[in-house]
Design an enzyme around this catalytic site. Sequence first.
Site, PDB file in Angstrom:
ATOM      1  CE  LYS A 117      99.933   8.154  56.578  1.00  0.00           C
ATOM      2  NZ  LYS A 117      98.774   8.006  55.766  1.00  0.00           N
ATOM      3  CE  LYS A 199      96.286  11.113  62.314  1.00  0.00           C
ATOM      4  NZ  LYS A 199      95.457  11.143  61.160  1.00  0.00           N
ATOM      5  CE  LYS A 202      91.143   6.188  57.002  1.00  0.00           C
ATOM      6  NZ  LYS A 202      91.552   6.640  55.672  1.00  0.00           N
TER       7      LYS A 202
HETATM    8  P1  ATP Z   1      96.105   7.388  58.828  1.00  0.00           P
HETATM    9  O1  ATP Z   1      96.101   7.826  60.256  1.00  0.00           O
HETATM   10  O2  ATP Z   1      96.171   5.935  58.637  1.00  0.00           O
HETATM   11  O3  ATP Z   1      97.036   8.172  57.992  1.00  0.00           O
HETATM   12  P2  ATP Z   1      93.716   8.801  58.823  1.00  0.00           P
HETATM   13  O4  ATP Z   1      92.953   8.110  59.875  1.00  0.00           O
HETATM   14  O5  ATP Z   1      94.389  10.098  59.140  1.00  0.00           O
HETATM   15  O6  ATP Z   1      94.718   7.783  58.234  1.00  0.00           O
HETATM   16  P3  ATP Z   1      92.733   9.980  56.365  1.00  0.00           P
HETATM   17  O7  ATP Z   1      92.107   9.366  55.182  1.00  0.00           O
HETATM   18  O8  ATP Z   1      94.133  10.433  56.191  1.00  0.00           O
HETATM   19  O9  ATP Z   1      92.718   9.007  57.615  1.00  0.00           O
HETATM   20  O10 ATP Z   1      91.832  11.176  56.906  1.00  0.00           O
HETATM   21  C1  ATP Z   1      90.532  11.459  56.482  1.00  0.00           C
HETATM   22  C2  ATP Z   1      90.007  12.683  57.203  1.00  0.00           C
HETATM   23  O11 ATP Z   1      89.829  12.379  58.593  1.00  0.00           O
HETATM   24  C3  ATP Z   1      90.915  13.904  57.143  1.00  0.00           C
HETATM   25  O12 ATP Z   1      90.141  15.070  56.961  1.00  0.00           O
HETATM   26  C4  ATP Z   1      91.563  13.923  58.500  1.00  0.00           C
HETATM   27  O13 ATP Z   1      91.926  15.225  58.898  1.00  0.00           O
HETATM   28  C5  ATP Z   1      90.475  13.367  59.380  1.00  0.00           C
HETATM   29  N1  ATP Z   1      91.026  12.702  60.563  1.00  0.00           N
HETATM   30  C6  ATP Z   1      91.859  11.644  60.562  1.00  0.00           C
HETATM   31  N2  ATP Z   1      92.143  11.253  61.820  1.00  0.00           N
HETATM   32  C7  ATP Z   1      91.455  12.094  62.631  1.00  0.00           C
HETATM   33  C8  ATP Z   1      91.330  12.208  64.053  1.00  0.00           C
HETATM   34  N3  ATP Z   1      91.945  11.379  64.865  1.00  0.00           N
HETATM   35  N4  ATP Z   1      90.528  13.181  64.556  1.00  0.00           N
HETATM   36  C9  ATP Z   1      89.868  14.031  63.729  1.00  0.00           C
HETATM   37  N5  ATP Z   1      89.957  13.980  62.386  1.00  0.00           N
HETATM   38  C10 ATP Z   1      90.733  13.031  61.828  1.00  0.00           C
END
Ligand code: ATP
Length: 336
Positions: A117, A199, A202
């Site tokens: 980040k 990965k 969002k």
């Molecule tokens: P950003 O990537 O923008 O930081 P994020 O997509 O990781 O956001 P979070 O709110 O941080 O979203 O994550 C919410 C939940 O989703 C957490 O438990 C995280 O581990 C899970 N998660 C996020 N991305 C993935 C992914 N690509 N595959 C599986 N689980 C995920």
Amino acid sequence: MQTIEKKKTVFSGIQPTGNLHLGNYIGALRNFGPLQEEYNCLYSIVDLHAITVRQNPTELRQNCLKLMSLYLACGLDPQKSLIYFQSHVAAHSELAWILNCYTYMGELSRMTQFKDKSQKHAENINVGLFAYPDLMAADILLYQTDLVPVGNDQKQHIELTRDVAERFNSVYGDVFTVPQPLIGKVGARVMSLSDPNRKMSKSDPEDTFIAILDDPAIIRKKVRRAVTDSEALVKFDVENKPGVSNLMSIYSAVTGKAFDAIEAEFEGQGYGTFKDAVADAVIAELEPIQNRYKQISADKAYLNEVMTSGAERAAKIAARTMSKVRRKVGLAPTQL
Ligand code: ATP
Ligand code: LTN
């Protein structure tokens, strides 16, 4: 003699930022509902975490309600689980401050999410972004949590939570339950559709992820465009075929089929047929959620009731931990 075992506690949170995607759903959200039957569950919308990167206030407010509606649409039941906004329970911020005083700069500097980040938001590397894991530790430790269902990317933060809890306990006695992560076998790391070595996230462009609320036609288009390879062979091999393996993981996660069964199902067929089947399966999984979401998100009175009662009940549990922490640390008593 029959022993009555205390139900274990489960806590998880998701940030109300942007569009929730299939990674969030498969890695985290869809695992929340089934846990309600066996455990005491708390599911928070962690809005204080969201402001570690700059947010538009109107959008953030909307995303908060959107995420609560999604929690409910995905099967979280307010009769069984506490569903609430993190910022409505002040103890989260209070405990986070205290934990900051028991965490080393070196530990926080090693967090990969902080490093990622900081790169993505080089113009705003603020103290909150750095101390983010202590707020997460506070979320978890306030409720004496045993299990934390998350995607694989959060494992490091849970390890830090455990270290901080153990450090605190070693000074003051058994104040905190030391939690364990609960990470699914399939789909704990769903990858980006355009770059299967990253990965799904969002904060990446729209066409790299499938949003839980995407229209079926959009889902199909995105799956068809997903990066694969030129071999035309449906085979699970993350190293050499990351794109196909990612689609197989998604397919396996939503249908429950094993990888060898999927390989057999598409033997001798091109990626077109395979991708259509993946799209069909994802659409079949998400459509009922989307329909429930439409109803729930329009019912403001219901949402209001869920969030106020969730916060009220969560605050009571949190207050018990906080009073113990205050006493142990030696903060001034509120009554002499
Ligand atoms: P950003 O990537 O923008 O930081 P994020 O997509 O990781 O956001 P979070 O709110 O941080 O979203 O994550 C919410 C939940 O989703 C957490 O438990 C995280 O581990 C899970 N998660 C996020 N991305 C993935 C992914 N690509 N595959 C599986 N689980 C995920
Ligand atoms: N850091 C997590 C979100 C999060 C969380 C939590 C998850 C905040 N507090 C407590 C589990 C338990 C993330 O970025 N996905």
